[in-house]
Design a protein around this motif. Sequence first.
Motif, PDB file in Angstrom:
ATOM      1  N   VAL A 264       0.857  -1.189   0.000  1.00 15.80           N
ATOM      2  CA  VAL A 264       0.000   0.000   0.000  1.00 15.80           C
ATOM      3  C   VAL A 264       0.893   1.239   0.000  1.00 15.80           C
ATOM      4  O   VAL A 264       1.864   1.323   0.775  1.00 15.80           O
ATOM      5  N   LEU A 265       0.588   2.163  -0.900  1.00 15.71           N
ATOM      6  CA  LEU A 265       1.370   3.407  -1.003  1.00 15.71           C
ATOM      7  C   LEU A 265       0.417   4.588  -1.095  1.00 15.71           C
ATOM      8  O   LEU A 265      -0.727   4.426  -1.542  1.00 15.71           O
ATOM      9  N   ILE A 266       0.888   5.745  -0.692  1.00  9.77           N
ATOM     10  CA  ILE A 266       0.039   6.939  -0.669  1.00  9.77           C
ATOM     11  C   ILE A 266       0.538   7.952  -1.703  1.00  9.77           C
ATOM     12  O   ILE A 266       1.675   8.408  -1.626  1.00  9.77           O
ATOM     13  N   GLU A 267      -0.317   8.282  -2.649  1.00 11.27           N
ATOM     14  CA  GLU A 267       0.013   9.288  -3.668  1.00 11.27           C
ATOM     15  C   GLU A 267      -0.430  10.665  -3.223  1.00 11.27           C
ATOM     16  O   GLU A 267      -1.497  10.762  -2.604  1.00 11.27           O
ATOM     17  N   PRO A 268       0.329  11.746  -3.528  1.00 12.46           N
ATOM     18  CA  PRO A 268       1.561  11.752  -4.312  1.00 12.46           C
ATOM     19  C   PRO A 268       2.716  11.101  -3.542  1.00 12.46           C
ATOM     20  O   PRO A 268       2.744  11.180  -2.315  1.00 12.46           O
ATOM     21  N   LEU A 269       3.637  10.459  -4.280  1.00 10.20           N
ATOM     22  CA  LEU A 269       4.711   9.752  -3.585  1.00 10.20           C
ATOM     23  C   LEU A 269       6.088  10.077  -4.148  1.00 10.20           C
ATOM     24  O   LEU A 269       6.235  10.477  -5.301  1.00 10.20           O
TER      25      LEU A 269
ATOM     26  N   VAL B 245       9.348  22.079  -9.601  1.00  7.77           N
ATOM     27  CA  VAL B 245       9.065  20.755 -10.169  1.00  7.77           C
ATOM     28  C   VAL B 245       7.557  20.493 -10.231  1.00  7.77           C
ATOM     29  O   VAL B 245       6.811  20.909  -9.341  1.00  7.77           O
ATOM     30  N   PRO B 246       7.139  19.797 -11.301  1.00 10.77           N
ATOM     31  CA  PRO B 246       5.713  19.486 -11.465  1.00 10.77           C
ATOM     32  C   PRO B 246       5.287  18.393 -10.488  1.00 10.77           C
ATOM     33  O   PRO B 246       5.956  17.370 -10.367  1.00 10.77           O
ATOM     34  N   VAL B 247       4.170  18.611  -9.804  1.00  5.64           N
ATOM     35  CA  VAL B 247       3.715  17.646  -8.798  1.00  5.64           C
ATOM     36  C   VAL B 247       3.194  16.354  -9.458  1.00  5.64           C
ATOM     37  O   VAL B 247       3.232  15.280  -8.851  1.00  5.64           O
ATOM     38  N   SER B 248       2.780  16.422 -10.725  1.00  9.07           N
ATOM     39  CA  SER B 248       2.284  15.199 -11.391  1.00  9.07           C
ATOM     40  C   SER B 248       3.378  14.129 -11.481  1.00  9.07           C
ATOM     41  O   SER B 248       3.076  12.943 -11.618  1.00  9.07           O
ATOM     42  N   ALA B 249       4.644  14.540 -11.374  1.00  7.98           N
ATOM     43  CA  ALA B 249       5.748  13.564 -11.408  1.00  7.98           C
ATOM     44  C   ALA B 249       5.740  12.650 -10.178  1.00  7.98           C
ATOM     45  O   ALA B 249       6.421  11.633 -10.161  1.00  7.98           O
ATOM     46  N   PHE B 250       4.959  13.017  -9.166  1.00  6.94           N
ATOM     47  CA  PHE B 250       4.893  12.227  -7.932  1.00  6.94           C
ATOM     48  C   PHE B 250       3.695  11.266  -7.939  1.00  6.94           C
ATOM     49  O   PHE B 250       3.201  10.882  -6.892  1.00  6.94           O
ATOM     50  N   TYR B 251       3.209  10.958  -9.129  1.00  5.06           N
ATOM     51  CA  TYR B 251       2.085  10.025  -9.275  1.00  5.06           C
ATOM     52  C   TYR B 251       2.501   8.877 -10.186  1.00  5.06           C
ATOM     53  O   TYR B 251       3.357   9.053 -11.072  1.00  5.06           O
ATOM     54  N   ASP B 252       1.871   7.729  -9.990  1.00  3.68           N
ATOM     55  CA  ASP B 252       2.174   6.566 -10.819  1.00  3.68           C
ATOM     56  C   ASP B 252       1.926   6.879 -12.282  1.00  3.68           C
ATOM     57  O   ASP B 252       2.754   6.615 -13.139  1.00  3.68           O
ATOM     58  N   ASP B 253       0.763   7.448 -12.549  1.00  4.88           N
ATOM     59  CA  ASP B 253       0.409   7.767 -13.927  1.00  4.88           C
ATOM     60  C   ASP B 253       0.170   9.273 -14.013  1.00  4.88           C
ATOM     61  O   ASP B 253      -0.917   9.751 -13.679  1.00  4.88           O
ATOM     62  N   PRO B 254       1.185  10.030 -14.470  1.00 12.82           N
ATOM     63  CA  PRO B 254       1.035  11.492 -14.521  1.00 12.82           C
ATOM     64  C   PRO B 254      -0.166  11.909 -15.373  1.00 12.82           C
ATOM     65  O   PRO B 254      -0.744  12.970 -15.148  1.00 12.82           O
ATOM     66  N   GLY B 255      -0.579  11.035 -16.293  1.00 12.59           N
ATOM     67  CA  GLY B 255      -1.752  11.325 -17.124  1.00 12.59           C
ATOM     68  C   GLY B 255      -3.048  11.351 -16.314  1.00 12.59           C
ATOM     69  O   GLY B 255      -4.033  11.946 -16.732  1.00 12.59           O
ATOM     70  N   GLN B 256      -3.038  10.694 -15.165  1.00 12.61           N
ATOM     71  CA  GLN B 256      -4.241  10.635 -14.314  1.00 12.61           C
ATOM     72  C   GLN B 256      -4.079  11.518 -13.069  1.00 12.61           C
ATOM     73  O   GLN B 256      -4.853  11.416 -12.140  1.00 12.61           O
ATOM     74  N   ALA B 257      -3.046  12.324 -13.054  1.00 15.00           N
ATOM     75  CA  ALA B 257      -2.742  13.123 -11.860  1.00 15.00           C
ATOM     76  C   ALA B 257      -3.252  14.548 -12.026  1.00 15.00           C
ATOM     77  O   ALA B 257      -3.492  14.985 -13.154  1.00 15.00           O
TER      78      ALA B 257
END
Length: 388
Positions: A115-120, A347-359
């Motif tokens: 289990v992981l917590i996004e943003p990560l 830095v863009p925060v979407s980079a801290f998500y598994d799928d930046p397309g869904q962030a």
Amino acid sequence: MKPANTTISGLGTTVFEVMSALARQYQSVNLGQGFPDDKGPDEVRQAAADYLLNGHNQYPPMMGLPELRQAVAEHAKRFQSLDIDWQTEVLVTSGATEALADCLFGLIEPGDEVVLIEPLYDSYLPIVRRAGGVPRLVRLEPPSWTLPRQELAAAFSARTKLILFNTPMNPCSKVFDREELGFIADLCLKHDAYAVCDEVYEHIVFDDHRHLSIMTLPGMRERTARIGSAGKSFSLTGWKVGYVTAAPDMLKPIAKTHQFMTFTTPPNLQWGAATGLRLDKRYFESLASEMQGKRDRLAGGLAQIGFDVLPSQGTYFVTTDFRSLGFNGTDEDFCRHITTEAGVTAVPVSAFYDDPGQAPVHFVRFCFCKNNSTLEAAIDRLKEYFRR
Ligand code: PMP
Ligand code: GLN
């Protein structure tokens, strides 16, 4: 040629490296990658220098220099009231990055759920996957980044081997409180799961927030690995000295990974880190209060320019929503744009998500662990640019 490992070869270059390279290219003020301007405490650097010149510069013990392991245990007692046996419960690593990899490779069996917590933080997912773990991601939603208790409970099952999380949390600057940690601890106990807790910003906590290690909660002493970093606690990010604290049985497989990953860490830097962990409480208090002043300076400046600034409870970072400035592009576009046009990098925060397309794609993270003059230069440049 046969293909390399696809989990690894499919990865891009980390956002920190990409943005720092762009900052160098455009000579911008780099508030992207998190590293302080400050040189770190004199006595810590002096201790490492003395040891380099006069000490034993050969392989230190695999678990780490006794002096540093003792200092880690004393520090845990001082700040978290934890009784740690330095001989069986502390491992020194080459940075928290290695500590994280050791924990994940040492604990995860292929097929285990994690289990992981996004943003990560960006190193987590690739290592979980390379270890054969199956990620179960739960998201914190801006701007409050509240723990979604229902989703978190639903992510746990009998298949959960561990939860990996970070408090104070990069990039969203959240400090988990006792209730939230208690909720996570109950899930770990209910499902017989471990907690791997990345606590590298343990001393960089603001206002009336307090860092609490989940290891201190009932039932968690035996099932938590707590990770710290001298890089963050002493403003020496290039040193790469980390430490893992865990109960003996939990630490064993983690140490077995370490023995074939790096085996050990430069002894002079371990000596310096030991000196640092033994510094007076006032050092740690002033680190937090200086960073808090810098947070206020940068957050205030960004708000004046028109950014929507989210609260920062800890870490080196503040997150901002840039839509209020009328920019119609993604967070990546925005970071490139302000680097090339305004001379400031974030830095863009979407980079801290598994799928930046869904962030979410309208948040950027600025780092404030810089000299006041650096912060002022960044604010001036952004002010000038957005005034046009
Ligand atoms: N975890 C988090 C949340 C971080 O921000 C960082 C970045 N420095 C690390 C781990 C890595 O720490 P180290 O430099 O000690 O490897
Ligand atoms: N932890 C740092 C950050 O979040 C970066 C570390 C790195 O570059 N690997 O900015």
